[in-house]
Structure formats: structure tokens, C-alpha cells
Design an enzyme around this catalytic site. Structure first.
Site, PDB file in Angstrom:
ATOM      1  N   LYS A  76       0.948  -1.151  -0.086  1.00 39.26           N
ATOM      2  CA  LYS A  76      -0.015  -0.060  -0.098  1.00 39.26           C
ATOM      3  C   LYS A  76       0.962   1.275   0.055  1.00 39.26           C
ATOM      4  O   LYS A  76       1.982   1.214   0.822  1.00 39.26           O
ATOM      5  CB  LYS A  76      -0.928  -0.043   1.227  1.00 39.26           C
ATOM      6  CG  LYS A  76      -2.047   1.111   1.263  1.00 39.26           C
ATOM      7  CD  LYS A  76      -2.671   0.730   2.606  1.00 39.26           C
ATOM      8  CE  LYS A  76      -4.010   1.881   2.566  1.00 39.26           C
ATOM      9  NZ  LYS A  76      -4.721   1.623   3.842  1.00 39.26           N
ATOM     10  N   SER A 151      -9.560   1.863   3.017  1.00 35.83           N
ATOM     11  CA  SER A 151      -8.875   2.531   2.121  1.00 35.83           C
ATOM     12  C   SER A 151      -7.720   1.827   1.374  1.00 35.83           C
ATOM     13  O   SER A 151      -7.126   2.335   0.493  1.00 35.83           O
ATOM     14  CB  SER A 151      -8.016   3.788   2.769  1.00 35.83           C
ATOM     15  OG  SER A 151      -7.050   3.022   3.833  1.00 35.83           O
ATOM     16  N   SER A 175      -9.918  -0.597   7.204  1.00 37.04           N
ATOM     17  CA  SER A 175      -9.318  -0.545   5.713  1.00 37.04           C
ATOM     18  C   SER A 175      -8.689  -1.811   5.097  1.00 37.04           C
ATOM     19  O   SER A 175      -8.206  -1.785   3.877  1.00 37.04           O
ATOM     20  CB  SER A 175      -8.313   0.591   5.387  1.00 37.04           C
ATOM     21  OG  SER A 175      -9.022   1.970   5.739  1.00 37.04           O
TER      22      SER A 175
HETATM   23  N1  GLN Z   1     -13.191   4.075   6.604  1.00 35.35           N
HETATM   24  C1  GLN Z   1     -12.595   4.653   8.004  1.00 35.35           C
HETATM   25  C2  GLN Z   1     -12.136   5.944   7.681  1.00 35.35           C
HETATM   26  O1  GLN Z   1     -12.429   6.431   6.684  1.00 35.35           O
HETATM   27  C3  GLN Z   1     -11.503   3.735   8.016  1.00 35.35           C
HETATM   28  C4  GLN Z   1     -10.312   3.838   7.098  1.00 35.35           C
HETATM   29  C5  GLN Z   1      -9.046   3.302   7.491  1.00 35.35           C
HETATM   30  O2  GLN Z   1      -9.191   2.116   8.328  1.00 35.35           O
HETATM   31  N2  GLN Z   1      -7.954   3.628   6.992  1.00 35.35           N
HETATM   32  O3  GLN Z   1     -11.601   6.771   8.671  1.00 35.35           O
END
Ligand code: GLN
Length: 483
Positions: A76, A151, A175
Site C-alpha cells: 500500500k 482505504s 481498511s
Molecule cells: N473508513 C474509515 C475512515 O475513513 C477507516 C479507514 C481506515 O481504516 N484507514 O476513517
């Protein structure tokens, strides 16, 4: 070759059926051919990959072995990679080449893994759809009109489309698990402190954890083995021995106590997903597990608490991007304030700016007690709920997401609608617990995930349950049409 799992690749390399160089070339060609449909990569690192593959082949020729030696993976794009762009999905870091490798990157490289590239992600890991990336949205290989989740959506889409067997992700509020669920993968969010955060660009430091995304629990065990461990460079890393995750896969599930929280099945959960979750419970009962209804009474407060704590930490973490030291700098600033304002205003996208504003507000004098402190108290109540539940059961099971993957753009005008998709995943981050999502069936041709949660440092138990389930089901073997 692209259908091979990490475990199969390790056997193929050991049996000299193919070399890591051959495999790497084949996958790089496949990425070049198919990724334009998905947009799952931000950078391809062909030269590095070929150098690493040749080195891995040489190490094997010298008698070395290891499950990751010569195995192709991707990171990532928030894991720092020395000399290689590390963008975090943002215009702010589009020109940023990291001066060092993240611990996760260095550990996997030392184990002989081959880095094919850096995967697309929501900007600064903020999102559940991978639509907030500066490099454009990622498409779900199961239906190109739908989101892959976020994400870590680039890692998920690439692995689901068989562009490579496994990739790293990070999970601040879901995410890893949420895109795994939405693309038919297995993904693990480890215990907070299990995987080093050093060189992992921070979103919300008390919640962020790196972990593996792969097609099987067996492969997650292999990748997690290479990522986990104490790191003196990360002050929140925990000095706890790393068990042999692959050895934990084969335990019997006889007598395993599974808790199913009643709060998970309230309004908001797609009833078709509820049915698939109940089917997965029945499958585990056949393997000897005993199921019990439990309660997590404070779960309803998790989303409001998370969406105070995560933006608060983000507003602080992202203050370092000021146009002076890292990344983007605006043209012709007239003075220092103008430099800060325009560099940040032009470098950050709208979702990141929204989070910084919410976070700075929640932390500001006069509001700190009402929002941030309150949210931290709720966090403790949520942790206490889990501790009470784990006195009665060995794992907690439920849906990973309330809905299958939505259409691209469907939730763009309403950020809160997207935040609500995190309802089942964020509690594990607030409590610091390990979680896993694995494939449990399909709704309208789109994958559905079942989530398992365990007590601290019981990643092995999660992988064990998932592996036994996968020996008896075939959801995880399904391939999206066209890939
Ligand atoms: N959807 C969550 C957020 O926007 C989690 C994102 C993540 O785990 N990086 O904060």
C-alpha cells in the site's frame, strides 16, 4: 501462474517448477495488461522487482528456503519505500520519495519477498471506497462499476483480480477487513502493536495497524509472519513473541466458543448478508464450534467516537505537511502564512481537509472535554464490552460490512453515509483487538465478508478458524469474470 497462492508459489519455487524471475515477469506483464481497468497501482517497481527476484533465486540456489523467498507482493502506498515514490494517495506527496524503508517493507524484503509496486489507496487512508485518491478511483474486479472498498482498495482489487497473490494494507477503522470483504479476500488487522508502524505514514496513530491481504487464511499467515514483531523504532510496538502462524492453522474447532453479538443484526444490515452470516455460523458448528448470543451494549457509540478520535489524531499528524519540509509547495507564496495556507489547500483533497477541520475543532480549547475526552471515555466502554464478552467466548463473529460494494460515486455527496459502512469494523480498532474478514458468499454477484474478532495477540486463533472454514467452503476460490 497468476492463480497460484503464496503457499503454492513457495512449493513451486522449492520444487524448481519456475523461478521467481519468471513468475515476476509474468505478473508484471499481467499487471500492465489488466490494471488499466482497475487502477489498483500508483507505481510499478519493475527494476526493483527483477533485482529482488534474481537475488531470491540465487538465495534458493544456495540452499536457502522460506515461504516468502521469491514471493511477489505489493505495498500500500503509505509504506515508505527508499528512493521510490510514497504518495499516500495524495497530491501532497506526489513528488515524495521516501529516504528509508518502513520496517514492514524492510522485514519483507529481508525475507525475500519481491515488491512489484505500490498500490492505490484513499488519500491518507481516509475512506471506505478508494474514491478519494489523487490518482483516481479503484474499480472492483467483481463489477467494474462498483467500489472495491477502502482505504486499502488498490491492494484488495489487485489481489482479487489475480494480478499478484498478496499485498500489504493498513487498517485504522476497517481498511483491510472492509476491502477484503468487498472483493472476496481474506484480510487481517493485527492486534495494535503487533506490526511496526515505523515508516507507515500516520493517519490516526492510536488506531493504525498494518496487515496482510490475500486470498486465503493460509497466505495471510505467511505474510503476517513476515510483518509481525517488536520494533524498537516504534514506541507502541509490543515486545511479545511472534508465534508460528502457519502452525496454528490446523487446530481443531471442537468446542470453540463463538459469540454472535445481537447488536450486529439490527436495522441497517442487508438481510441477505445476515443470512450468509448465519450460514457461516452453521458451517462452523458442523466443525464442532458452539455458538452463543452475546451483547456489545456500547457498539452504537462507536461511529461517533471514532469519527472524533480519528480526525483529531489526523489533524495533528497531518500538521507536518506544511509546504516547507515534505511534498507539495504552492507556487510563488507571498509570505509564510500564504505558503502554509495554499500548500495545504492545494495539496490536500476535500475529504482530508474535512477531517482536519473536524479534528482541529474537536481538539480546540473549550471543546476538548465535550468531544475528544468524551470519545476517549466511550472508547474505554467499548473495550470493556469486549473484555466481558471474551470471558464467555473465544471469538466473536458477525458481518464485516452492512452492505455489499456500492456503485462508484453513490455515496460521494454524503460522507456520513460512507462513515456508517464502518459500523462493524471500527470497534476492533478502538479496542486494539485483532480482526479478520473472510469470504462468506455473494449477493447480486458481489462478495460478502464474515468478520472474526479475537482477544489480544490471538491472530493465530483467527487464522485457524478461517483456515478450517476455507477447507470446508469454496467461496474464497471464486475468481471474478475477466480476471
Ligand atoms: N473508513 C474509515 C475512515 O475513513 C477507516 C479507514 C481506515 O481504516 N484507514 O476513517
Amino acid at each position: 501462474m497468476h492463480q497460484l497462492t503464496l503457499a503454492e508459489i513457495a512449493r513451486g519455487l522449492a520444487d524448481k517448477k519456475f523461478s521467481s524471475e519468471e513468475l515476476t515477469k509474468a505478473l508484471l506483464a499481467r499487471i500492465t495488461q489488466l490494471d488499466p481497468q482497475l487502477n489498483s497501482f500508483i507505481s510499478l517497481t519493475e527494476d526493483l522487482a527483477l533485482t529482488q527476484a534474481k537475488a531470491a533465486d540465487a538465495r534458493r540456489a544456495n540452499g536457502e528456503s522460506g515461504a516468502l523467498l521469491g514471493a511477489p507482493i505489493a505495498h500500500k502506498d503509505l509504506f515508505c519505500t527508499q528512493g521510490i515514490r510514497t504518495s499516500c494517495g495524495s497530491k501532497m506527496l506526489d513528488n515524495f520519495k521516501a529516504p528509508y524503508d518502513a520496517t514492514v517493507v524492510a522485514k519483507l524484503a529481508a525475507a525475500g519477498a519481491v515488491t512489484l509496486g505500490k498500490t492505490n489507496m484513499d488519500e491518507f487512508a481516509m475512506g471506505s471506497a478508494n474514491e478519494s485518491s489523487y490518482y483516481g478511483a479503484v474499480k472492483n474486479p467483481w463489477n467494474l462499476e462498483h467500489v472495491p472498498g477502502g482505504s486499502s482498495g488498490g491492494s484488495a482489487a489487485a489481489v482479487a483480480a489475480r494480478l499478484l497473490p498478496a499485498a500489504t494494507g493498513t487498517d485504522t477503522g476497517g481498511s483491510i477487513r472492509q476491502p477484503a470483504a468487498l472483493t472476496n479476500l481474506t484480510g487481517v488487522k493485527p492486534t495494535y502493536g503487533r506490526v511496526s508502524r515505523w515508516g507507515m505514514i500516520a493517519y490516526a496513530s492510536s488506531l493504525d495497524q498494518g496487515g496482510p491481504l490475500a486470498r486465503t487464511a493460509e497466505d495471510c499467515a505467511i505474510l503476517l509472519q513476515g510483518m509481525a514483531g517488536f520494533d524498537p523504532n516504534d514506541s507502541t510496538s509490543i515486545d511479545e513473541p511472534v508465534p508460528d502462524y502457519s502452525a496454528s492453522l490446523n487446530g481443531s474447532l471442537q468446542g470453540l466458543r463463538i459469540g454472535v453479538p445481537k447488536e450486529y443484526f439490527s436495522a441497517g444490515l442487508d438481510p441477505r448478508i445476515a443470512e450468509l452470516i448465519h450460514n457461516s455460523v452453521k458451517e462452523l458448528e458442523k466443525l464442532g464450534a458452539v455458538v452463543k448470543e452475546i451483547s456489545l451494549p456500547n457498539m452504537q457509540h462507536a461511529i461517533p467516537a471514532y469519527y472524533v478520535i480519528a480526525p483529531a489524531e489526523a489533524s495533528s499528524n497531518l500538521s507536518r505537511f506544511d509546504g516547507v519540509r515534505f511534498g507539495y509547495r504552492c507556487e510563488n507564496p507571498v509570505n509564510l502564512i500564504d505558503l502554509y495556507k495554499r500548500s495545504r489547500g492545494e495539496g490536500f483533497g476535500p475529504e482530508v481537509q474535512r477531517r482536519i477541520m473536524v479534528g482541529a475543532y474537536a481538539l480546540s480549547a473549550g471543546y476538548y472535554d465535550a468531544y475528544y475526552l468524551k470519545a476517549q471515555k466511550i472508547r474505554r466502554l467499548i473495550k470493556n464490552d469486549f473484555m466481558a464478552a471474551f470471558n464467555e467466548v473465544d471469538i466473536i463473529l458477525g458481518p464485516t460490512t452492512p452492505n455489499p460494494a456500492w456503485k462508484l460515486g453513490a455515496k460521494n455527496s454524503d460522507p456520513v453515509a460512507a462513515y456508517l459502512e464502518d459500523v462493524y469494523t471500527i470497534t476492533a480498532n478502538l479496542a486494539g483487538l485483532p480482526g479478520l474478514s473472510m469470504p462468506a458468499g455473494f449477493v447480486d454477484g458481489l462478495p460478502v465478508g464474515v468478520q472474526l474478532l479475537a482477544p489480544y495477540f490471538q491472530e493465530g486463533r483467527l487464522l485457524n478458524v478461517a483456515h478450517q472454514y476455507q477447507l470446508n467452503t469454496d467461496w474464497h476460490t471464486r475468481t471474478p469474470t475477466g480476471f
